[in-house]
Structure formats: C-alpha cells, structure tokens
Design an enzyme around this catalytic site. Structure first.
Site, PDB file in Angstrom:
ATOM      1  N   ASN A 111       0.826  -1.199   0.000  1.00 53.63           N
ATOM      2  CA  ASN A 111       0.000   0.000   0.000  1.00 53.63           C
ATOM      3  C   ASN A 111       0.870   1.263   0.000  1.00 53.63           C
ATOM      4  O   ASN A 111       2.043   1.220  -0.366  1.00 53.63           O
ATOM      5  CB  ASN A 111      -1.006  -0.008   1.146  1.00 53.63           C
ATOM      6  CG  ASN A 111      -2.359   0.558   0.728  1.00 53.63           C
ATOM      7  OD1 ASN A 111      -2.426   1.582   0.049  1.00 53.63           O
ATOM      8  ND2 ASN A 111      -3.422  -0.108   1.116  1.00 53.63           N
ATOM      9  N   ARG A 112       0.315   2.386   0.439  1.00 55.42           N
ATOM     10  CA  ARG A 112       0.924   3.693   0.194  1.00 55.42           C
ATOM     11  C   ARG A 112       1.640   4.263   1.413  1.00 55.42           C
ATOM     12  O   ARG A 112       1.228   4.037   2.549  1.00 55.42           O
ATOM     13  CB  ARG A 112      -0.147   4.679  -0.283  1.00 55.42           C
ATOM     14  CG  ARG A 112      -0.780   4.283  -1.616  1.00 55.42           C
ATOM     15  CD  ARG A 112      -2.017   5.109  -1.918  1.00 55.42           C
ATOM     16  NE  ARG A 112      -2.554   4.811  -3.245  1.00 55.42           N
ATOM     17  CZ  ARG A 112      -3.418   3.836  -3.513  1.00 55.42           C
ATOM     18  NH1 ARG A 112      -3.855   3.051  -2.533  1.00 55.42           N
ATOM     19  NH2 ARG A 112      -3.848   3.636  -4.737  1.00 55.42           N
ATOM     20  N   HIS A 137       3.545  -0.009  -2.709  1.00 59.03           N
ATOM     21  CA  HIS A 137       3.889  -1.425  -2.930  1.00 59.03           C
ATOM     22  C   HIS A 137       5.389  -1.703  -3.017  1.00 59.03           C
ATOM     23  O   HIS A 137       5.838  -2.520  -3.822  1.00 59.03           O
ATOM     24  CB  HIS A 137       3.190  -1.934  -4.178  1.00 59.03           C
ATOM     25  CG  HIS A 137       1.695  -2.026  -4.038  1.00 59.03           C
ATOM     26  ND1 HIS A 137       1.056  -2.054  -2.815  1.00 59.03           N
ATOM     27  CD2 HIS A 137       0.708  -2.090  -4.979  1.00 59.03           C
ATOM     28  CE1 HIS A 137      -0.256  -2.140  -3.015  1.00 59.03           C
ATOM     29  NE2 HIS A 137      -0.494  -2.160  -4.299  1.00 59.03           N
ATOM     30  N   HIS A 210      -1.311  -9.804  -3.654  1.00 59.54           N
ATOM     31  CA  HIS A 210      -2.154  -8.927  -4.474  1.00 59.54           C
ATOM     32  C   HIS A 210      -2.871  -9.703  -5.577  1.00 59.54           C
ATOM     33  O   HIS A 210      -2.946  -9.261  -6.716  1.00 59.54           O
ATOM     34  CB  HIS A 210      -1.294  -7.812  -5.076  1.00 59.54           C
ATOM     35  CG  HIS A 210      -2.044  -6.555  -5.399  1.00 59.54           C
ATOM     36  ND1 HIS A 210      -2.950  -6.464  -6.425  1.00 59.54           N
ATOM     37  CD2 HIS A 210      -2.005  -5.321  -4.828  1.00 59.54           C
ATOM     38  CE1 HIS A 210      -3.423  -5.228  -6.496  1.00 59.54           C
ATOM     39  NE2 HIS A 210      -2.872  -4.516  -5.528  1.00 59.54           N
ATOM     40  N   THR A 211      -3.430 -10.860  -5.225  1.00 59.43           N
ATOM     41  CA  THR A 211      -4.176 -11.650  -6.204  1.00 59.43           C
ATOM     42  C   THR A 211      -5.534 -11.013  -6.485  1.00 59.43           C
ATOM     43  O   THR A 211      -6.225 -10.551  -5.575  1.00 59.43           O
ATOM     44  CB  THR A 211      -4.372 -13.085  -5.690  1.00 59.43           C
ATOM     45  OG1 THR A 211      -3.095 -13.731  -5.645  1.00 59.43           O
ATOM     46  CG2 THR A 211      -5.301 -13.884  -6.583  1.00 59.43           C
ATOM     47  N   TYR A 212      -5.911 -11.004  -7.773  1.00 53.78           N
ATOM     48  CA  TYR A 212      -7.241 -10.559  -8.186  1.00 53.78           C
ATOM     49  C   TYR A 212      -8.126 -11.800  -8.351  1.00 53.78           C
ATOM     50  O   TYR A 212      -7.869 -12.647  -9.212  1.00 53.78           O
ATOM     51  CB  TYR A 212      -7.198  -9.850  -9.536  1.00 53.78           C
ATOM     52  CG  TYR A 212      -6.521  -8.507  -9.600  1.00 53.78           C
ATOM     53  CD1 TYR A 212      -7.265  -7.350  -9.852  1.00 53.78           C
ATOM     54  CD2 TYR A 212      -5.139  -8.375  -9.485  1.00 53.78           C
ATOM     55  CE1 TYR A 212      -6.657  -6.110  -9.967  1.00 53.78           C
ATOM     56  CE2 TYR A 212      -4.519  -7.141  -9.591  1.00 53.78           C
ATOM     57  CZ  TYR A 212      -5.277  -6.014  -9.831  1.00 53.78           C
ATOM     58  OH  TYR A 212      -4.663  -4.790  -9.943  1.00 53.78           O
ATOM     59  N   ASP A 282     -11.173   1.161  -3.265  1.00 56.17           N
ATOM     60  CA  ASP A 282      -9.718   1.003  -3.151  1.00 56.17           C
ATOM     61  C   ASP A 282      -9.346   1.579  -1.789  1.00 56.17           C
ATOM     62  O   ASP A 282      -8.640   2.572  -1.686  1.00 56.17           O
ATOM     63  CB  ASP A 282      -9.000   1.719  -4.292  1.00 56.17           C
ATOM     64  CG  ASP A 282      -7.495   1.445  -4.309  1.00 56.17           C
ATOM     65  OD1 ASP A 282      -7.042   0.572  -3.525  1.00 56.17           O
ATOM     66  OD2 ASP A 282      -6.766   2.081  -5.092  1.00 56.17           O
ATOM     67  N   GLU A 347      -6.354  -7.541   0.084  1.00 60.53           N
ATOM     68  CA  GLU A 347      -4.952  -7.422   0.500  1.00 60.53           C
ATOM     69  C   GLU A 347      -4.902  -7.246   2.019  1.00 60.53           C
ATOM     70  O   GLU A 347      -5.073  -6.141   2.525  1.00 60.53           O
ATOM     71  CB  GLU A 347      -4.298  -6.239  -0.199  1.00 60.53           C
ATOM     72  CG  GLU A 347      -4.450  -6.226  -1.710  1.00 60.53           C
ATOM     73  CD  GLU A 347      -4.267  -4.842  -2.298  1.00 60.53           C
ATOM     74  OE1 GLU A 347      -3.265  -4.169  -1.944  1.00 60.53           O
ATOM     75  OE2 GLU A 347      -5.132  -4.407  -3.090  1.00 60.53           O
TER      76      GLU A 347
END
Length: 382
Positions: A111-112, A137, A210-212, A282, A347
């Site tokens: 993340n940020r 990330h 970070h799987t979609y 998000d 996540e």
C-alpha cells in the site's frame, strides 16, 4: 467354429478391459504434491521456476519464484467444474514486462506511504514516489520483481517456501531484511500464506499478496459477487488516497459490508467523496476484531457458479480493491480481456501510511524481533 467364436469373444473382452484400463488411467487425477518446471529465462540467463501445487481434492495452484506470483488457481463450481478463479497473463515474458500486481508478494511495504517519506528514531528515509507523488507497494523494484529462492517441503499438505534477502538501502528502506513466505495448499481447499521476516536495523514492513479473484470463472466482472467484510470501520483518504488518520464507521456509507452485499450495489455512487477518490473501492477496512489471532476477515460468494471464499487473517485490516484501473489492454492465458472491475483484491495488511500516523498500529520491525503474519483463502461451494 465354436472355438473361433470363443476366441473372438476373448479378444473382445480383452480389448474392452484394455480400453477400460486406459480410461481409468486417464481419469486418475495427478498425485497431490508439488511439481517444479521451468517458467522462463531472464535476459541475464537466470531461470524462473513454476511450482504446481495440487491437493487431494484436485485443486491446483501455480506459483512462480519470480515475485512469488500466484499465476493460476483452479477451483470447482457447484457442478464440480474446475475453472480459473484469478486474473493472470499468459507467459513469463508478460510478467517480466510488469503487471498491475496480478498476484505477487508485495513488499517491503504494501500500500501507500505519503510523499515517499517516513522517520524512525529521528532518521528520515526517502523512498520512490511511484504513485501520484506517494510511494506504493515497495517501489518500482519491489518484492514482486525479485527472484526468490525456493524450497519444497513434502508432507500430507506440501508447502512451497520462498526466501529473499532485501539489502539495506534497497528501494530506500533501512536494514537487511530476511523474508520467508510459505504457500501451503491444504486438503480443505484453502491456500495458506505465512509470512516471516527479521532485520538487522529498525525498518518498516507490511507484507501482503495482491491476487485478483473472479469466482465466476472469469465469465463476467465482479459486481455480482456478494462481499462481506467483518469490519465496522474504514480509513477515509485524501484525493491521492492517503489516509487522513480518521477511522470512520461504515454504518450508513457505501462501505458497509457487514452483511453480504453485491459489490456493485454502491460502487458507482459518485455522490460519495471516497468512492470518487478511489474510482470505486480502493480502501482499507479495519476489522472489528483486530486481534493477532487467525480470524474470519471477509467472505465472497458468486451466485452463478456457487463458489464461496472465506478469508482468514492475523492482520488488523484489509485493502479491498475492485480493479478500477484495469482497462482491457491485457488479456489472460485464455484470451480473456482484463477489464475494469473484472477482479477483486483482498490485500490483508497493516494500515496504509502507518509509519506517518502514530495512532495507527505500528509497522516498525526491530532487530531481535520477528515479523509474522498469516492469511488463508478457503474455497467451497453453496
């Protein structure tokens, strides 16, 4: 004549048995365990491997030691049909070009981090600003772009252990950080991911995957997926998606998923400032139960396929991302375009920008401490 008939009958019987034997052999599923094959070669000659994990029920998960990407995951629907349930790209070369984090290990900090800066013990550290003036990330060459050492541990439920040593100063982070990530495909159709790390200098760490996911078998977007997040608060952000520091109740907002709710119900509610900032979801949800034990954090149900996923974690929060920035330019291994809102990321993590918010749970790891985290995604049908 009688002898000839008997002989022909015998031949027909033997032929029938041979075909039956061949059929049985074809229907016998591959043995549970882990198989290693070559995935691709780097320009400098290094080799990336692909590890195929199978359990006793026939579930298959494929992981590469390049970035720890989960590159394939098949699971049965309510009719027993095995289908792909995650987003991917076709080849190693495609992963090497870079992806929108389609399934890798994210680190050193998921993340940020605001302005790419944080301070530990009075020392300021500067990171790459690779997301709207902020750091995201782990930087341009984060853990998702590193070749990890791999080891297979055989057992009733085999495990793939990936290891990486992040050097002091790598991507601006302090400390030599030894990281180990273990993937275990359990016989109850759960994939367990265990993270562990140590450092020789105080640093920050926030590892995640970070799987979609797309439980429809990638037949349509995820807006009909029914999501439950066991979180009574979430973190509002500024326009650049940095947390304001407030923990806001989800009640009465588009972020209330305390009961299973279709993702598409409020995702386009642009009257909500936060929905506008994220172009959908998000955001970081804060679990009602923030204990360090393994607890249920979220569930996802896709009614057409009947697939049901439970997510358990030791982390205090989860970033829910609805693939708002995918644009259909990438296609998967079956030629399916990866379009906007075609995937759902869960996540598990500590809070974004935690190093710059003293009121958030600390992400500082010091020498003689061990970072440990576990997340488990369990598939079933209903």
């Amino acid at each position: 004549m009688k002898l000839l008939i008997l002989t022909l009958s015998g031949l027909l019987f033997l032929t029938s048995m041979m075909h039956k034997s061949d059929t049985n052999e074809q229907e016998t599923p591959p043995k549970a365990g882990i198989e290693k094959t070559q995935f691709g070669t780097f320009p400098d000659g290094r080799v990336a491997d692909l590890f195929t994990l199978r359990n006793e029920k026939g579930m298959v998960v494929q992981v590469t030691n390049y970035g720890g990407y989960i590159v394939s995951w098949t699971a049965p629907d309510k009719a027993g049909k095995q289908e792909e349930i995650i987003l991917n790209v076709p080849t190693f070369a495609d992963y090497l070009k870079g992806t929108p984090s389609l399934g890798p290990i994210i680190g050193r900090f998921g993340n940020r981090i605001a302005n790419g800066k944080f301070t530990i013990d009075g020392q300021e550290y500067t990171l790459a600003q690779n997301n709207n003036g902020n750091h995201i990330h782990g930087g341009p060459t984060g853990f998702d772009k590193r070749l990890w050492q791999a080891k297979i541990i055989d057992g009733k439920e085999s495990s793939l252990v990936l290891g990486y040593m992040a050097k002091d100063g790598e991507e601006g982070y302090p400390g030599n950080l030894a990281v180990m990530v273990t993937y275990t495909l359990q016989n109850d159709n759960a994939l367990r991911i265990d993270y562990e790390a140590t450092t020789d200098k105080a640093t920050v760490i926030n590892l995640t995957n970070h799987t979609y996911f797309n439980l429809s078998g990638l037949k349509h977007d995820v807006l009909n997926h029914e999501l439950m997040v066991a979180a009574n608060r979430y973190l509002p952000t500024d326009p650049k998606q940095i947390p304001t520091g407030e923990l806001k109740p989800v009640n009465g907002t588009p972020f209330d998923f305390l009961k299973p709710t279709a993702i598409g119900t409020h995702i386009n509610d642009t009257t909500d400032t936060q929905i506008r900032y994220g172009k959908g979801y998000d955001h970081c949800w804060v679990f009602t139960n923030m204990s360090k034990g393994l607890k249920l954090g979220a569930t996802v149900y896709e009614p057409t396929s009947g697939r049901f996923m439970e997510m358990y974690t030791t982390e205090p929060a989860v970033q829910v991302y609805t693939a708002n920035n995918l644009n259909g330019k990438l296609v998967n291994k079956d030629g399916v375009a990866l379009s906007k809102r075609f995937g759902l990321c869960l996540e598990t993590e500590h809070f974004p920008d935690a190093p710059n918010h003293p009121n958030f749970p600390s992400t500082v790891l010091r020498p003689n401490e061990t970072y440990k985290s576990t997340t488990m995604y369990k598939l079933s049908v209903k």
